[in-house]
Design an enzyme around this catalytic site. Structure first.
Site, PDB file in Angstrom:
ATOM      1  N   CYS B  82       0.821  -1.221   0.000  1.00 31.15           N
ATOM      2  CA  CYS B  82       0.000   0.000   0.000  1.00 31.15           C
ATOM      3  C   CYS B  82       0.848   1.261   0.000  1.00 31.15           C
ATOM      4  O   CYS B  82       0.320   2.366  -0.099  1.00 31.15           O
ATOM      5  CB  CYS B  82      -0.960  -0.006   1.178  1.00 31.15           C
ATOM      6  N   HIS B 348      -9.480   3.387  -1.810  1.00 30.37           N
ATOM      7  CA  HIS B 348      -8.089   2.949  -1.681  1.00 30.37           C
ATOM      8  C   HIS B 348      -7.652   2.120  -2.884  1.00 30.37           C
ATOM      9  O   HIS B 348      -7.478   0.912  -2.791  1.00 30.37           O
ATOM     10  CB  HIS B 348      -7.954   2.153  -0.376  1.00 30.37           C
TER      11      HIS B 348
END
Lengths: 131, 401
Positions: B82, B348
């Site tokens: 991430c 996201h």
């Protein structure tokens, strides 16, 4: 026909317990093989027996998982006398009324299933210690 | 003394479902808009850093060049969980800082709509007919769900609960209130995937994923891209006054990985490497947490946002619950956190996230954030963490020009 542990760091027998590979230099513990210690870069390891009781220091109640994984279940981390161990909390209701941070738990084993040769896989978890 | 680095142009696409656009279309949209925002073209770029996680072996950078300009410059395709977007940005920054080029482009893109649960090990594995030890733990059958959980909502739930065990003050309701804040913030962000205000009751009553994280307390899988053009201070001085005025100074750019901690082998430790990154970033920038006018931090789950208040030094050690309860992190509070709506509502798209949060901060520092503008914002911080782990922290400052 024999009992086989679900993972190689679970030792079966009269007193089932977990065993870690401990760095002989700094004492860091690992449940899988390492070429050098992630903490101190030492290269010598010895087996260390993990305490079979401890305190639940983190948990979640998984309600949604990959297909085939039965839910709900309680996943957590148990502080076994200074060694953090990953495992499920078992032998209690999987809800926030029955599972709490800091609760005392102990290692317990259970049958996972049997293969075509009649070998039985044994899993482990942590169950509440009644006060 | 190394030259300063500035963000010259930056853009994020609308986050959400983009069924009509593929990964390259999205990357190209963000990249072209970032170049236009900076008043430059691919002809000016000396390096391209491209981040994409789900197709990490696809050479997304070269595909992007074919879409928007093949000039023969070095391409670095990066993947860092991430933190992929922040890693791409930092790669471009390092190239410019080293003096190898004067300008660089960083892009992060992801197609993640409908990806479902991440980290759960994909499809179900039926028990083997013969129990043979396999893998690093000698497992004779699948261990996910039997020895803890691999799912991201479950992992991050434990991270929040661990904090509560250590310091107290946490509850299902507290974590849900963090989500309530971010969903409220999202109503002002037209680029967010979800812009619906949610009541505490709605959040707590929604589908439970991994206690205490219900569905709206989890980051939203979606499609999106973000891109940034970085420039050296020396080169910026040769550009127009308007470009200089809108340029945002990168006062700190830091990437860390997790150092060994006793329990990090069992449950990922997202705390230590974030604390390290924050400390380095504050030192580099010469600012303290009190100086921050806004923070975009990695709220992949509501339980994660809480621990990062502490990790980024926004509150005193152990004081994250009190800090949140004081109202400090709402947009009218002392340290507004995730005024974009955060990952829980903005969405996201993994590799885009680490540049999109920079875009959000830049937008405020330039005074261009419209309805959600934090008035007079001069200094902001953007943070991401990818499990494994990697942590990126950038501190940005309004241009003095």
């Amino acid at each position: 026909m024999a009992a086989v542990p679900i993972v190689d760091y679970l030792v079966l027998g009269d007193e089932p317990h977990l065993v870690a590979k401990q760095c002989t230099s700094c004492g860091a513990r690992f449940f899988d093989r390492r070429n050098a210690c992630a903490s101190c870069s030492g290269t010598s390891f010895e087996d260390a027996v993990i305490a079979t009781s401890g305190e639940l220091k983190a948990f979640t109640i998984v309600a949604f998982a990959a297909p085939g994984v039965p839910v709900p279940f309680v996943a957590g981390v148990v502080d076994c006398d200074g060694t953090s161990v990953r495992g499920n909390v078992i032998n209690t209701e999987p809800d926030a009324d029955h599972v709490s941070l800091g609760m005392k738990v102990r290692l317990a084993t259970y049958a996972v299933g049997t293969d075509d040769d009649g070998n039985e896989a044994i899993g482990f978890g942590f169950e509440p210690i009644e006060n | 003394m190394a030259d300063d680095i500035f963000i010259l142009g930056i853009n994020m696409t609308k986050f959400g479902k983009h069924p009509d656009k593929d990964t390259i279309d999205l990357a190209a949209e963000a990249a072209m808009a970032a170049l236009a925002d900076g008043g430059v073209t691919m002809q000016d770029m000396g390096v391209l850093a491209a981040g994409n996680l789900m197709e990490a072996a696809a050479g997304i950078g070269q595909q992007l060049q074919k879409q928007i300009g093949q000039t023969g410059i070095p391409v670095y395709n990066v993947a860092n969980a991430c933190a992929t977007g922040a890693t791409a940005l930092r790669t471009a920054i390092m190239a410019v800082k080293s003096g190898e080029c004067e300008m660089g482009l960083a892009v992060g893109v992801e197609k993640l709509s409908g990806a479902g649960l991440l980290g759960g090990g994909g499809s179900a594995k039926s028990d083997k007919k013969v129990f043979e030890p396999k893998g690093r733990y000698g497992a004779v059958t699948s261990t996910d769900g039997r020895i803890g959980t691999n799912t991201m909502p479950g992992v991050f739930a434990q991270i929040g609960m661990e904090y509560g065990h250590k310091y107290g003050g946490t509850s299902f309701e507290l974590f849900a209130k963090i989500s309530e804040k971010n969903h409220a913030h999202s109503t002002l962000n037209p680029l967010a995937a979800y812009t619906k205000k949610m009541t505490l009751e709605e959040i707590m009553g929604d589908m439970m994923i991994a206690y205490p994280n219900t569905r709206p307390m989890c980051s939203a899988n979606c499609d999106g891209a973000a891109a940034a053009v970085v420039v050296s201070g020396a080169k910026l001085k040769t550009l127009s006054l308007e470009q200089q005025r809108r340029a945002v100074k990168v006062s700190a750019s830091v990437l860390t990985s997790d150092p060994w901690q006793e329990s990090c082998q069992v449950l990922p430790d997202v705390n230590t490497l974030t604390k390290m990154a924050a400390k380095q970033a504050y030192e580099q920038a010469g600012v303290s947490p009190e100086d921050l006018d806004l923070v975009e931090l990695h709220d992949c789950f509501a339980t994660a946002e809480l621990v990062h208040y502490d990790n980024l030094g926004l509150c005193e050690e152990g004081g994250a619950a009190d800090f949140f309860n004081s109202g400090a992190t709402w947009r009218d509070g002392k340290t507004p956190v995730n005024v974009s709506g955060g990952l829980e509502s903005k969405g996201h798209p993994i590799a885009a996230t680490g540049i999109a949060n920079i875009w959000e901060v830049c937008h405020h520092l330039r005074g261009e954030a419209g309805d959600r503008q934090i008035e007079g914002a001069k200094v902001g911080l953007a943070h991401v963490i990818g499990l494994g782990s990697a942590c990126g922290v950038h501190i940005l400052e309004k241009s003095a020009a």
